[in-house]
Design an enzyme around this catalytic site. Structure first.
Site, PDB file in Angstrom:
ATOM      1  N   ASP A  74       0.835  -1.200   0.000  1.00  0.00           N
ATOM      2  CA  ASP A  74       0.000   0.000   0.000  1.00  0.00           C
ATOM      3  C   ASP A  74       0.873   1.256   0.000  1.00  0.00           C
ATOM      4  OD1 ASP A  74      -2.287   1.517   0.056  1.00  0.00           O
ATOM      5  OD2 ASP A  74      -2.760   1.136   2.152  1.00  0.00           O
ATOM      6  N   ASP A  81      -9.363   3.220  -2.199  1.00  0.00           N
ATOM      7  CA  ASP A  81     -10.213   3.709  -1.115  1.00  0.00           C
ATOM      8  C   ASP A  81     -11.538   4.242  -1.647  1.00  0.00           C
ATOM      9  OD1 ASP A  81      -8.121   3.021   0.454  1.00  0.00           O
ATOM     10  OD2 ASP A  81      -7.341   5.039   0.663  1.00  0.00           O
ATOM     11  N   GLU A 110       2.417   4.964  -4.372  1.00  0.00           N
ATOM     12  CA  GLU A 110       2.324   5.808  -5.579  1.00  0.00           C
ATOM     13  C   GLU A 110       3.642   6.549  -5.912  1.00  0.00           C
ATOM     14  OE1 GLU A 110      -1.257   4.465  -4.321  1.00  0.00           O
ATOM     15  OE2 GLU A 110       0.023   5.739  -3.108  1.00  0.00           O
TER      16      GLU A 110
END
Length: 958
Positions: A470, A638, A473
């Site tokens: 997670d 999300d 990015e």
């Protein structure tokens, strides 16, 4: 997790400085420390360091220069034919230096790489300060066959060009249609701005260009920003991954082609009424055209070149349960027990950041997750053939050197000793807030051993079964190297409240009329804490806030062309590492930001191979890039507990299928906000048909496990029974995807590519070629509409539940009964679906008898296949592929391979048999059967297949 998810760390370039609630970590090589639930006074990251510099995106700036109108373009000179195409020099006609300094000379290379693939490559003659994506990072499609010889007549594609005012066209040789044309549009190529335009046919159908929350089709007016972004699933904004590829489906000629720009640059794509404009802020032009001619062909051609998807382990097809808020080992155990108590299958339980000590990667909280109890829990889970997947955030905590215990955090020292962390331009460590656990600089410098070691050591402590990657990015919650000189204040709170109570509910939820409102309210966990008022000051730095022109690499923090980045200020460094952060070989983040997650996935995958030799690594990751599917599956990020996001999960799955990431799923019932029983009931059933099936939600939201509501539990058991029955079908599709690149979930327009009316259908989907799912995507209804292409003509559809043919009409939007707890499901005639009696876990299911569902088409024919192996080996030494074919009232099964499936064949169900047979024979033996409403039920086959259902060829005749 969401960008609200916490400043989990003061970060070090490639590592995370986990910061938050507590004291020193219990990490690999460190002793247990004070509880992470400590209430002692702590520092707080100041809010002002999270704010970027306000940018006005050019697309919203009326005074911005139109590059297409201002640029003068290039002339093509010195053209030379080559065995595979041509080369030439592009000479700048006149410098305009609109959004950077124009390059005077460019090299053009055109290469016919295969009959279905053409490459157009344009780069500056002088590559000083130009980033060219290395082939060892992202594979470059290569010439098929003899590189020195090619018969151009064999190519599906033709390259044509004009020398003066250079432009080019790519033409389909069979139809003479122009697939791509820059005629009338000058090429712009400067150090910080590349732009080319192509014409498109009117009423075009463009899909792909992920990742964003959008419908299947990118209609005129769409702006696609390709910049990996940690943001909570805004509609139409740039989110986690970047996939610069699109399909152009043309109904006039009944053809589809794909276009791929192999670049990691920051990009922007504008879809017009009759044009597409593609921009990048660095790099070179490296375009690939794939001729198709069908959507499936084009997808397969593209995915084959970037890298076929990973073959996921069989157990990954089971149900996964997660939430942010399982904050003790007792809670995890309770959830597992509740699933068993309510008889809802549970394959894998997940942990969010709750298990960590002070949110440091590779640690466990010694008070909430004491090691002996943690290991006992995992041992029991594995004993029951269940699995465990913890989160791994992309960052390494920077320990406080003034705290001896804190300073024992070994992952930081491993990375620091091998010099893998990101740097500032001056050579100092880049320290942000919430950074990556997989050390990007290490990836570029080919240093993997430390990553392998920390993951292996972590596994030895707490034996997990896969990794959830997670925040990659990569995300940083402050702008710039805000932690420089401040890590001695660690651990520190984020500048916002973590886990504040969610107050939103789905559309259609009426509190006053909700019979379960009281129970919902009582389930809310008051876990929010108030952060300290003390603060960590930001480091001072000099930044050019103006979007000015600059030589060399240019103004990379604030480039002269401002993209529409879905953050409050559009600053490239907001919720991200600054573009001028420097990697091990001097490469700046500006050029490879979009690659960060992909490179983490590559390193993590290979580290998992060290933990599980010759076992298929299981990983689900958030940020992806072309070829990421070779290493990981993907979840949709999300999302929100609302009906719109249940719908958007379908086109998002299609987009990921195009991108080569078929193992996809969304957070079922929604991540942000509170779900309710109606939405969760519908979504649990919808999610049960996605390849990756996981329920997950936010810390401050109410509980939403399927057993929380009786109605949801019943709906879940119903749809899970179907999913687990179809596990052999899904596993066969996993194998097909792994070997061919075909998506598992398929759009109607891919299945019936010549029917324009299906181009925008994204509220229904096919699973493989054989199943049609029509979910309810709005509240308060008990019916849903759906289309069934070719029905009443060349196609036949059967209701899954009644097993009877449904008499639909082609082109009609049919109304289907869909009371709460029921999801319409149909079988397309012409398919054979392998089944297996469902068990509580995947392992139990695999021990049960097989079955077959045969759905005849209008000609009484059908076909299908079944693939089996041990379900986990990376290199498969033994496998079984069974081909099924039906014609003339005979089902033939032809197995090949040496994998032995001991389970018998128990039954075969044949749909669409017009008359009751006089007899049914297995080989030459009469067998038991019943006949009801055009369906033949053949039973008792287990006594004929005691040596295994598919140990040899067989026929069934009727």
């Amino acid at each position: 997790m969401i960008f609200l998810k916490l400043i989990k760390s003061i970060v070090i370039g490639l590592g995370l400085v986990s910061a938050i609630q507590a004291a020193p970590a219990s990490s690999i090589g460190s002793s247990a420390s004070a509880s992470s639930s400590s209430e002692s006074s702590q520092a707080t990251i100041p809010n002002d360091v999270t704010l970027g510099v306000k940018q006005i995106p050019n697309i919203f700036n009326d005074s911005a220069v139109d590059a297409n109108a201002a640029a003068k373009g290039y002339d093509l000179v010195n053209v030379t034919n080559t065995p595979r195409g041509l080369t030439g020099i592009l000479k700048l006609k006149e410098a305009t230096n609109i959004y950077g300094y124009d390059f005077d000379y460019l090299n053009l290379t055109v290469e016919y790489q295969a009959d279905t693939r053409l490459n157009v490559h344009i780069e500056p003659t002088d590559l000083s300060d130009v980033f060219v994506l290395p082939e060892h990072l992202v594979v470059k499609p290569l010439v098929e066959g003899d590189a020195q010889s090619y018969n151009f007549d064999n190519s599906d594609l033709v390259f044509e060009y004009s020398n003066t005012d250079f432009s080019f066209e790519v033409i389909r040789s069979s139809t003479k249609e122009v697939l791509f044309s820059t005629k009338g549009n000058p090429l712009v190529f400067s150090n910080q701005f590349i732009q080319f335009n192509s014409s498109l046919p009117k009423n075009h159908v463009i899909t792909g260009l992920g990742e964003s929350i959008h419908g299947l089709v990118n209609e005129p007016g769409s702006v696609k920003t390709l910049f990996a972004n940690d943001v909570g699933d805004p509609i139409d904004g740039n989110i986690y991954g970047v996939h610069p590829v699109y399909l152009d489906q043309r109904y006039d000629t009944e053809t589809t082609h794909a276009v791929y720009w192999r670049t990691s640059a920051i990009q922007e794509v504008l879809i017009g009424e009759e044009s597409i404009t593609w921009r990048a802020l660095s790099g070179v032009i490296d375009l690939y055209f794939f001729s198709g001619p069908t959507p499936k062909d084009a997808i397969q051609q593209y995915v084959k070149e970037i890298g076929l998807p990973a073959f996921q382990p069989y157990w990954s097809l089971g149900y996964h349960q997660c939430r942010w808020g399982y904050d003790t080992i007792e809670k995890l155990s309770e959830v597992v027990e509740n699933f068993k108590k309510f008889n809802i299958p549970l394959e894998t339980i997940w942990s969010d950041i709750d298990y960590m000590d002070s949110y440091k990667d590779f640690t466990y909280d010694p008070h909430r997750f004491p090691l002996d109890e943690y290991r006992k829990f995992l041992d029991e889970l594995h004993k029951n053939n269940q699995h465990y997947v913890p989160i791994l955030d992309a960052a390494i905590y920077v320990p406080n050197p003034n705290n001896a215990t804190d300073n024992e955090y070994q992952p930081f020292h491993y990375g620091n000793e091998t010099d893998v962390f990101l740097k500032n331009p001056d050579g100092s460590l880049y320290i942000g807030a919430v950074w990556q656990v997989t050390l990007f600089s290490r990836f570029l410098s080919r240093k993997h051993s430390d990553m392998d070691k920390v993951i292996k050591d972590w596994y030895e402590l707490t034996p997990f079964d896969g990794i959830w990657a997670d925040m990659n990015e990569v995300s940083s919650f402050c702008v710039g190297s805000c932690g420089t000189g401040k890590y001695f204040e660690n651990p520190a709170y984020p500048p916002f409240t973590v886990g504040s109570k969610a107050t939103s509910y789905p559309v259609g939820f009426d509190v006053s009329n909700a019979s379960e409102w009281k129970s919902i309210q009582s389930s809310i966990s008051a876990t929010a804490k108030t952060s300290s008022t003390s603060s960590v000051s930001s480091s001072s730095s000099t930044i050019d806030y103006m979007n000015t022109l600059a030589p060399g690499k240019g103004n990379i923090n604030y480039p002269p062309y401002a993209i529409y980045n879905m953050q409050g200020d559009s600053d490239l460094a907001t919720h991200a590492v600054s573009p001028n952060a420097t990697h091990a070989d001097g490469t700046v983040e500006y050029d490879i930001h979009n690659l960060y997650g992909y490179l983490q996935e590559n390193a993590t995958y290979h580290a998992l191979l060290e933990v599980f030799p010759n076992k298929r690594p299981f990983m689900i990751s958030r940020s992806t890039f072309p070829r990421a599917g070779k290493w990981t599956g993907h979840w949709g990020g999300d999302n929100t507990a609302d009906w719109a996001y249940a719908y958007f999960s379908i086109p998002q799955a299609f987009s990921m299928g195009i991108a080569g990431l078929p193992f996809f799923g969304a957070d079922v019932c929604g991540f942000n906000g509170n779900s309710d029983s109606e939405l969760c009931s519908r979504w649990m059933q919808l999610g049960s048909f996605f390849p990756f099936y996981r329920n997950h939600n936010y810390l401050g939201a109410i509980d939403q496990e399927p057993y929380v509501w009786e109605s949801v539990a019943e709906a879940t058991r119903t749809s899970m029974a179907i999913r687990y029955l179809l596990l052999p079908y899904y596993y066969t599709l996993l194998h097909e995807s792994h070997t061919t690149g075909l998506p598992i979930l398929r759009a109607f327009s891919w299945q019936f590519p010549n029917d324009r009316s299906l181009s925008g259908v994204d509220n229904q989907f096919f699973v493989g070629d054989g199943l049609v799912v029509t979910p309810v995507l709005e509240p308060g209804v008990d019916k849903v509409k759906g289309v069934f292409p070719g029905a009443g003509k060349e196609e036949v559809y059967y209701d899954w539940y009644t097993q009877r043919e449904v008499h639909f009409k082609d082109g009609k939007n049919e109304t289907l009964d869909a009371p709460l707890g029921h999801i319409p499901l149909h079988i397309r005639g012409g398919n054979v679906l392998p089944t297996q009696e469902p068990g509580y876990t995947v392992a139990e299911s695999r021990q049960n008898p097989f079955g077959l569902i045969v759905a005849l088409d209008n000609d009484g024919k059908a076909q299908g296949s079944l693939y089996l192996d041990d379900g986990e080996s990376l290199v498969v030494d033994s496998s079984l592929l069974v081909s099924f074919s039906v014609s003339d009232n005979t089902l033939s099964a032809s197995p090949s391979g040496d994998y032995k499936a001991d389970q018998p064949l128990a039954n075969v169900t044949i749909l669409g048999v017009g008359h009751k047979p006089k007899s049914v024979k297995f080989e030459n033996a009469n067998v038991d059967f019943t006949y009801k409403k055009s369906t033949v039920f053949v039973t008792g086959l287990d006594k004929y297949t005691k040596d295994g259902a598919f140990s040899k060829d067989f026929t069934i005749t009727w």
